[in-house]
Design an enzyme around this catalytic site. Sequence first.
Site, short mmCIF file in Angstrom:
data_model
loop_
_atom_site.label_atom_id
_atom_site.label_comp_id
_atom_site.label_asym_id
_atom_site.label_seq_id
_atom_site.Cartn_x
_atom_site.Cartn_y
_atom_site.Cartn_z
N ASP A 1 46.91 -46.54 11.59
CA ASP A 1 48.03 -46.36 12.51
C ASP A 1 47.59 -45.46 13.66
O ASP A 1 46.52 -44.86 13.60
CB ASP A 1 49.29 -45.85 11.80
CG ASP A 1 49.18 -44.44 11.27
OD1 ASP A 1 48.05 -43.94 11.11
OD2 ASP A 1 50.22 -43.82 11.01
N TYR B 1 46.94 -42.51 16.45
CA TYR B 1 46.88 -41.05 16.41
C TYR B 1 48.30 -40.51 16.65
O TYR B 1 49.07 -41.06 17.44
CB TYR B 1 45.95 -40.53 17.50
CG TYR B 1 44.51 -40.95 17.35
CD1 TYR B 1 43.81 -40.70 16.18
CD2 TYR B 1 43.83 -41.57 18.40
CE1 TYR B 1 42.47 -41.07 16.05
CE2 TYR B 1 42.49 -41.94 18.29
CZ TYR B 1 41.82 -41.68 17.10
OH TYR B 1 40.49 -42.05 16.98
N PHE C 1 41.20 -46.23 17.34
CA PHE C 1 40.10 -45.26 17.43
C PHE C 1 39.94 -44.64 18.82
O PHE C 1 39.31 -43.60 18.96
CB PHE C 1 38.76 -45.85 16.97
CG PHE C 1 38.72 -46.21 15.52
CD1 PHE C 1 38.66 -45.21 14.55
CD2 PHE C 1 38.75 -47.53 15.10
CE1 PHE C 1 38.64 -45.53 13.20
CE2 PHE C 1 38.72 -47.86 13.74
CZ PHE C 1 38.66 -46.85 12.80
N HIS D 1 34.77 -46.07 5.79
CA HIS D 1 35.45 -45.67 7.03
C HIS D 1 34.62 -44.60 7.75
O HIS D 1 33.90 -43.82 7.11
CB HIS D 1 36.83 -45.10 6.67
CG HIS D 1 37.75 -44.94 7.82
ND1 HIS D 1 37.76 -43.82 8.62
CD2 HIS D 1 38.71 -45.77 8.32
CE1 HIS D 1 38.68 -43.96 9.56
NE2 HIS D 1 39.27 -45.13 9.40
#
Length: 228
Positions: free
Chosen positions: A66, A68, A79, A195
């Site tokens: 989701d 920031y 990102f 990740h």
Amino acid sequence: MANVKIESSWEETLKEEFEKPYFEELIQFVKAEYAAGPCYPPGRLIFNAFNHTPFDKVKVVILGQDPYHEPGQAHGLCFSVPQGIPAPPSLVNIMKEIQAEGFDQQAAFNNPGQWPYDLTRWADQGVFLLNTCLSVRAHQAFSHSGHGWETFTDAVIKTLAEKREGLVFLLWGAPAGKKASLIDGTRHLVLRSAHPSPLSAYRGFFNNHHFTLTNDYLIQHGQQPIQW
């Protein structure tokens, strides 16, 4: 949530999805959340990934979770952060892997007019930077999950996988990795790893060579490689 718009090719491709009851319920929930207090990204940027990467221009899909949830960070591209915003740790690790794979980052990092952590330059080359949830309440990660965004973005992934050929899907972390079941691996390249978060990057994100493998695949399929 004024001026929420989605690029015309996506609007056409997803028109049946937009007409489903769950999507109307989702929109009402999101409108109420934005009216009640700060949410991110700004409403006009909720579909930013779609607007920068039209349906027929997608070459690579990178899947985030989701947005920031602190002020100024989210701008609708997973990102990525906009001009002048410091890179969060996962993005720092993404850049480390790109550099370790030997890609020249000089232009991105030395151009005074370009913020290296704003990944719009990727989106404009065909890298679809999709979060599984497209909005979030300020300071509360995953606060808009479970209200329909995941249903919608699953449909987006399935539509790309079914209607396009020769895409690269980069699935980092367990939640993204589960989306592999939506993709025919005989028609697309699916790359999975840990990740890039500092909690997991050393367990398989670093040295995954995903950026090199992506470009090799694109070249083999007659596409321009990505300037990472």
